[in-house]
Design an enzyme around this catalytic site. Structure first.
Site, mmCIF file in Angstrom:
data_model
loop_
_atom_site.group_PDB
_atom_site.id
_atom_site.type_symbol
_atom_site.label_atom_id
_atom_site.label_comp_id
_atom_site.label_asym_id
_atom_site.label_seq_id
_atom_site.Cartn_x
_atom_site.Cartn_y
_atom_site.Cartn_z
ATOM 1 C CD GLU A 263 -3.226 -8.889 0.151
ATOM 2 O OE1 GLU A 263 -3.498 -7.683 0.148
ATOM 3 O OE2 GLU A 263 -2.971 -9.533 1.199
ATOM 4 C CE LYS A 324 -7.856 -5.039 1.207
ATOM 5 N NZ LYS A 324 -6.539 -5.166 1.866
ATOM 6 C CB CYS A 374 -5.808 -8.228 2.883
ATOM 7 S SG CYS A 374 -4.789 -7.752 4.306
#
Length: 497
Positions: A263, A324, A374
């Site tokens: 990430e 995301k 994440c």
């Protein structure tokens, strides 16, 4: 009362140690017994208070790693850094308090046996609500303590992690019945618990004995192990880029189908850094392998509209992206920013990002795959969207460097075996500082790189074939638990009304 408090505090602490890194997973099967004994023998209001104490201590011990983040990366002075952790623990503890209070109420309205038969349903319903209300925080869901017990967790294919929680709580309730119920009722409860465990283990043994389906994909994951303060330091930019180049070349030498970076690994905003993008495209062309790269991106329409993005980079440049969707509260955005936006100045890890809107499935190569960034992967509903959209492999790219060498990264990893089992899909996890891992569809962590170990690992993983019951129906175990718990409470309420 002091002895009771000591027993509850001790058992709550032991329950927290059932999770990584201590991993006393066997403790989860008995650690709720003191709480349940107190609940069925106490007035509802007092049981609520005892449950809140138990829950707050449990989450405070479980989430103790958060203190490292606040102490290291915020302006909050120690020991006040424990304040946010305590507030979060107290909030999460309210759900256990509610379970305890309602259990006490059922024991008084109906009977202790009735209450103990209902408490697994209450617990699972509470876990599901905690994972959804106000954005949700499902960390510490009881079933996750069993991530290493492969025969136990295979039932996640049917009902997700909540199915495992249900079994664990049912065993605790059955053992409690052995202490507080009469001989006939106690024996019935213990027998039911034993049959339930036997059925779970039998199903697990059967599923683990099934052959691996045909079809596989080779992936390489790189763990650069770059300390958080150095990731964006301009003075270290050359060193950081050199690490990424060297690891990417090592990965390419294995000729995988895809190389996965962690990430926000890109040292700059990738889409606006033409030199960096040209370098990555050249590496992809030379190795014949596309790269999946995490980066911050800037959206059109405003200078401060940032996203946390996974870019698929091929020899022609960027060929796909995923933004995301589920952002981290107080990490990637501030809830109720108009009221408490001032907290942004307290810590360097608080950003203001914009969420994506679509669970993108990349077409390959060589097979469709999805990406969760994440802690998105700890939300079963979101993960399930990618699988239902056609993903045959799932990738998790993360940066747990914010948590240092605490138990946080290990607890984070422990949730992904369940995502694998729920859909019988391989999970490939690339973390900046660890723990990077390949997870088989059985939930087995087949290879991993430990915390702050720099390196590359390559593995061939099977492609998902078909859909499980959980893929089709999602959290039906939690919904049924909530419905049956409501029926139990309704019946008990009518008895004396």
């Amino acid at each position: 009362h002091l002895g009771q408090a000591a027993l509850l505090v001790g058992s709550a602490g032991v329950l927290a140690l059932a999770f990584p890194r201590v991993d006393w997973d066997g403790a989860a099967w008995i650690a709720l017994v003191p709480l349940f004994i107190v609940a069925v023998a106490t007035r509802p209001r007092l049981a609520f208070a005892w449950g809140w104490l138990y829950g707050t201590v449990f989450f405070l011990v479980l989430l103790r790693w958060l203190n490292f983040t606040f102490h290291t990366f915020s302006a909050i002075p120690w020991p006040l850094t424990w304040g946010p952790t305590l507030l979060l623990a107290a909030w999460c503890g309210l759900y256990i308090a509610a379970v305890s209070g309602v259990t006490a109420w059922l024991a008084r309205r109906r009977s202790p046996a009735w209450a103990l038969a209902t408490v697994p349903l209450l617990w699972v319903g509470g876990e599901w609500l905690r994972g959804h209300l106000l954005g949700g925080f499902p960390w510490g869901t009881l079933g996750y303590s069993q991530y290493q017990r492969l025969p136990v967790i295979q039932v996640a294919e049917l009902g997700g992690v909540h199915a495992v929680s249900l079994v664990v709580v049912a065993v605790n309730a059955a053992i409690t019945g052995g202490f507080v119920l009469s001989g006939r009722h106690a024996l019935a409860g213990l027998s039911t618990g034993a049959v339930l465990v036997g059925a779970v283990l039998g199903f697990g043994a059967w599923r683990l004995g099934e052959p691996t389906p045909p079809g596989e994909m080779s992936l390489a994951i790189m763990q650069p192990s770059i300390e958080q303060p150095l990731k964006w330091d301009p003075e270290h930019a050359g060193i950081v880029w050199g690490i990424y180049q060297e690891l990417t070349r090592q990965a390419g030498a294995e000729r995988p189908h895809l190389i996965v970076w962690p990430e926000t690994a890109s040292p700059t905003i990738l889409r606006r850094d033409r030199e960096l993008l040209a370098s990555l495209s050249g590496m992809s062309r030379d190795m014949g392998v596309p790269l999946l790269v995490g980066s911050i991106d800037v959206l059109e329409g405003g200078p401060n509209r940032f996203t946390n993005t996974a870019f698929l980079v091929g020899e022609q440049g960027i060929v796909g992206r995923y933004d995301k969707i589920h952002l981290v509260p107080f990490g990637e955005y501030v809830p109720l920013a108009g009221v408490i936006g001032f907290v942004r100045g307290w810590a360097e890890f608080i950003a203001e990002l914009e969420p994506g809107s679509r669970a993108v499935v990349f077409p390959g190569p060589p097979a469709p795959f999805g990406v969760v960034i994440c802690y998105e992967g700890i939300f079963p509903d979101l993960f399930r969207e990618f699988v239902n959209n056609g993903a045959r492999i799932m990738v998790n790219m993360t940066n747990d460097a914010w948590f240092g060498r605490t138990s946080g990264p290990a607890q984070h990893l422990a949730m992904y075996p369940f995502r694998a089992v729920e859909h019988r899909v391989a999970v490939v996890r690339a973390a900046n500082t660890g723990v990077s891992a390949f997870i088989a569809p059985t939930g087995q962590i087949i290879r991993h790189l430990g915390l702050f170990n720099r390196g590359v690992i390559t593995e061939r993983v099977p492609l998902r074939q078909g859909r499980t019951l959980f893929t089709r129906l999602g959290d039906w175990v939690a919904w049924v638990s909530l419905a049956l718990a409501a029926v139990s409470v309704g019946v008990a309420g009518r008895k004396i009304a």
